[in-house]
Write an enzyme that holds these catalytic residues in place. Structure first.
Site, PDB file in Angstrom:
ATOM      1  CE  LYS A   9       5.344 -15.984  29.227  1.00 58.08           C
ATOM      2  NZ  LYS A   9       5.099 -14.731  28.296  1.00 58.08           N
ATOM      3  CB  SER A  20       6.972 -20.486  27.893  1.00 57.51           C
ATOM      4  OG  SER A  20       8.170 -21.592  28.270  1.00 57.51           O
ATOM      5  CE1 TYR A  75       9.772 -15.513  30.330  1.00 60.44           C
ATOM      6  CE2 TYR A  75       9.512 -17.670  30.328  1.00 60.44           C
ATOM      7  CZ  TYR A  75       9.252 -16.393  29.940  1.00 60.44           C
ATOM      8  OH  TYR A  75       8.964 -16.842  28.409  1.00 60.44           O
TER       9      TYR A  75
END
Ligand SMILES: NC(=O)c1ccc[n+]([C@@H]2O[C@H](COP(=O)([O-])OP(=O)(O)OC[C@H]3O[C@@H](n4cnc5c(N)ncnc54)[C@H](O)[C@@H]3O)[C@@H](O)[C@H]2O)c1
Length: 337
Positions: free
Chosen positions: A153, A124, A149
Site C-alpha cells: 500500500k 489502508s 501487505y
C-alpha cells in the site's frame, strides 16, 4: 459515467458497485473471483435491479485487461483488486508484491493508453503504522510498513505520486480505509469467509453461528482503556459511498491527487466490539485472550475532518448497525452460497 471496478465482486467492491448503480454510474466489474464468488453478481442484481457487466480476468494480465478497456472505453477506475491478508503476506511476500503492484502498474499504463483520467485507489490506515499522535490526519508521517501487505500500500501510494508528476489531466483519490465492517442492510452481500477469517467481525459472527468454538482476542495488556486494541470500525456502505463522493469531486477537477482518511473518527476497543455484538444480538460469545500478534498497533483511529469538509461525506451507520448487518449476513450465507 462508466467505471471499471477491479475487485468489484469482493467485500468492499461489491458494496461500491451497488452504490455506483444507485448513483447513476455504470460499473464494469473486473474480477477473476480468486477471493470472491460469481453468485455475488446476482446478489447485486437482487439489490439494484441491474446486473453489472463482468469480466473474469486477471488484472496482472496486461493483454486481457487491455481488451476490457478497448471494449468498454471507461471514464474512471476504482482499483480494489489486491491481496489483503497481513499474516499471509509475511509468509508469501512475493505473492503480495506481484499481485498488488503489477495490477496497479497495469491500471496506470492503461489509463495512459486509453486516456482515462479518474482513479480511486484503495489504500489502508496500515500506512500510519504505530503513530505517535492519535487521531491520525493525512499529514501524519507514514511509518515503515510492518508487513509486505502494508508495504504494497505504501509503494502503491508512492507509485501514484510519481505517476501523477509525469501525467497530464489525471485525478487520483487515495482512500485510506480504516477497519471496514458490516454488510449490506439487505443481507444480500457481505464479507465472504474464504478460509480462516483474518478480521475480527467474521470471526465473531462465525463464533456466534457455531462455526468456530471460540474467539481469541489477541492481547489484553495493550496500553489502552481495557487492554485490547483500539480501531476505527467503519460500515462498508459508508465506505462505499466515499468512492462516489471522490468521483463527484473529481468531475470538477482537471488534475489533482488527494489522500483521504475514511474512518468514523471514533476508536473502539476489541472488547467493546464483542460486548456491543452480544448486546445487539443477545448472543453470548465464547472468547479468550491469546498472545499479541506481530505488527498489531495498540491504537489507531482517524481524524476524518478532511473527507468531511472536502468530499461532503460523513458516516451514517453506527457500530450497532454494522454488527447487526454483519450478523444478518452471516445467517443468510447458508441460503445464498
Ligand atoms: N477489508 C479491509 O479490511 C481493508 C482495509 C484496508 C484496505 N483494504 C483494501 O481494499 C481493497 C478491497 O478489499 P476487500 O476487503 O474488498 O478484499 P476482497 O478480497 O474481498 O476483494 C478483492 C477482490 O479482488 C479480486 N482480485 C484480487 N486480485 C485480482 C487480480 N489480480 N485480478 C482480478 N481480480 C482480483 C478478488 O477476487 C476479490 O474479489 C484491497 O485493495 C484491500 O487491500 C481492505
Amino acid at each position: 459515467m462508466k467505471v471499471i471496478v477491479t475487485g468489484g465482486a469482493g467485500f468492499i467492491g461489491s458494496h461500491t458497485v451497488v452504490e455506483l448503480i444507485n448513483n447513476g454510474y455504470t460499473p464494469i466489474i473486473v474480477d477473476d473471483f480468486r477471493n470472491s464468488k460469481p453468485f455475488i453478481i446476482n446478489q447485486i442484481f437482487k439489490i439494484t435491479g441491474q446486473k453489472p457487466k463482468h469480466y473474469a480476468i486477471d488484472c496482472c494480465n496486461y493483454k486481457d485487461f487491455e481488451t476490457v478497456f478497448k471494449i468498454e472505453k471507461p471514464e474512471g477506475i476504482i482499483h480494489f483488486a489486491a491481496y489483503k491478508a497481513v499474516g499471509e503476506s509475511v509468509n508469501k511476500p512475493l505473492k503480495y508484491y506481484e499481485n498488488n503492484i503489477n495490477s496497479l502498474v497495469n491500471v496506470l499504463k492503461l489509463m495512459n493508453e486509453f486516456d482515462v483520467n479518474n482513479l480511486v485507489f484503495s489504500s489502508s490506515c496500515t500506512v500510519y503504522g504505530s503513530a505517535k499522535v492519535i487521531p491520525v490526519t493525512e499529514k501524519t508521517p507514514t511509518q515503515k510498513a510492518e508487513s509486505p501487505y502494508g508495504n504494497t500500500k505504501q509503494i502503491g501510494e508512492d507509485i501514484l505520486h510519481d505517476y501523477f508528476k509525469t501525467s497530464k489531466n489525471k485525478n487520483i483519490s487515495i482512500l485510506r480505509y480504516f477497519n471496514p465492517i458490516g454488510a449490506h442492510p439487505s443481507g444480500l452481500i457481505g464479507e465472504l469467509p474464504i478460509g480462516t477469517p483474518n478480521n475480527l467481525i467474521p470471526f465473531i459472527t462465525q463464533t456466534a453461528d457455531g462455526i468456530r468454538k471460540s474467539l481469541t482476542i489477541f492481547g489484553n495488556d495493550y496500553p489502552t482503556r481495557d487492554g485490547s486494541c483500539i480501531r476505527d470500525y467503519i460500515h462498508v456502505v459508508d465506505l462505499a459511498i466515499a468512492h462516489i463522493k471522490a468521483f463527484e469531486k473529481q468531475k470538477n477537477q482537471t488534475s489533482e491527487l488527494e489522500t483521504y482518511n475514511v474512518g468514523t473518527g471514533k476508536g473502539t476497543s476489541v472488547i467493546e466490539v464483542v460486548e456491543c455484538f452480544e448486546k445487539e444480538t443477545k448472543i453470548k460469545l465464547n472468547y479468550s485472550f491469546g498472545e499479541k500478534r506481530e505488527g498489531d498497533v495498540a491504537e489507531i483511529y482517524a481524524d476524518n475532518s478532511k473527507i468531511i469538509s472536502e468530499l461532503e461525506w460523513e458516516p451514517k451507520y453506527s457500530l450497532q448497525d454494522a454488527l447487526k448487518d454483519a450478523w444478518n449476513w452471516q445467517k443468510n450465507l447458508k441460503n445464498v452460497k
